[in-house]
Design an enzyme around this catalytic site. Structure first.
Site, PDB file in Angstrom:
ATOM      1  N   ASP A 172       0.870  -1.164   0.000  1.00 20.60           N
ATOM      2  CA  ASP A 172       0.000   0.000   0.000  1.00 20.60           C
ATOM      3  C   ASP A 172       0.915   1.225   0.000  1.00 20.60           C
ATOM      4  OD1 ASP A 172      -2.386   1.630   0.528  1.00 20.60           O
ATOM      5  OD2 ASP A 172      -1.580   1.831   2.552  1.00 20.60           O
ATOM      6  N   ASP A 184      -0.072   5.145   0.880  1.00 23.59           N
ATOM      7  CA  ASP A 184      -0.310   6.113   1.961  1.00 23.59           C
ATOM      8  C   ASP A 184      -0.475   5.406   3.300  1.00 23.59           C
ATOM      9  OD1 ASP A 184      -0.248   7.985  -0.082  1.00 23.59           O
ATOM     10  OD2 ASP A 184      -2.436   8.145  -0.210  1.00 23.59           O
TER      11      ASP A 184
END
Length: 189
Positions: free
Chosen positions: A10, A12
């Site tokens: 991922d 952020d």
């Protein structure tokens, strides 16, 4: 031919600081301490890394694709400075109400990765800071890893909610995940 070693990350809250106001420009994109070096350590150990990210700010009109490209150019440049690289970035530009198949927790982006790399994602580590990151990965066969950065920080010292897939492994941050993965790999050889 040996299959590639792949980790799906991922963005952020895992690689860089998260923001409830969205990351809309390169100036707002700030790497988490040690995260870029962690990616470089993966790369140096022969691992390929790809990013999977919901970017509903595009669908909301908060920034343009050119801004997203500039953010990723900064990420790539800072990674290169420490000897690391992200091989590809897969993102969903849709808002939650568009009910697309690529927005996490749906597995569409993971299916794109499997197609692009010609891989079965069974046991490929997916690392994120929220349940939806891991649910999407597990739906495609990935092994779930939560980092206690970004949205994951609320689980520091607490049990995971039922929203998380069974067998989710928890790590303090991306660097701790890399330590665990490389240690496990060393023990298997």
């Amino acid at each position: 031919m040996t299959p590639i070693k792949l980790v799906i990350l991922d963005r952020d809250g895992t690689i860089n600081e998260d923001s409830d106001d969205f990351i809309k420009s390169p100036d707002e994109w700030k790497p988490l301490p040690g995260a870029l070096e962690a990616v470089a350590r993966l790369n140096h150990a022969g691992w390929h890394t790809v990013v999977v990210s919901n970017q509903s700010g595009l669908g909301r009109g908060l920034f343009e694709v050119a801004d997203l490209n500039a953010i990723h150019a900064k990420m790539h440049q800072l990674l290169a400075a420490v000897g690391g690289r992200i091989d590809a970035v897969f993102y969903c530009p849709h808002t939650p109400d568009e009910a697309c198949q690529c927005r996490k927790p749906a597995a569409g982006l993971f299916e794109q990765i499997a197609d692009r790399y010609g891989l079965d994602l069974k046991s490929v580590p997916v690392v994120g800071d929220s349940a939806r990151d891991l649910v999407a990965g597990v739906a495609a066969g990935c092994e779930p890893h939560l980092v206690l950065t970004g949205k994951g920080a609320v689980y520091r010292g607490r049990a995971l909610s039922d929203a998380f897939p069974p067998h989710t492994q928890v790590h303090e941050n991306l660097s701790a995940f890399v330590d665990a993965l490389l240690s496990r790999e060393e023990q298997q050889t």
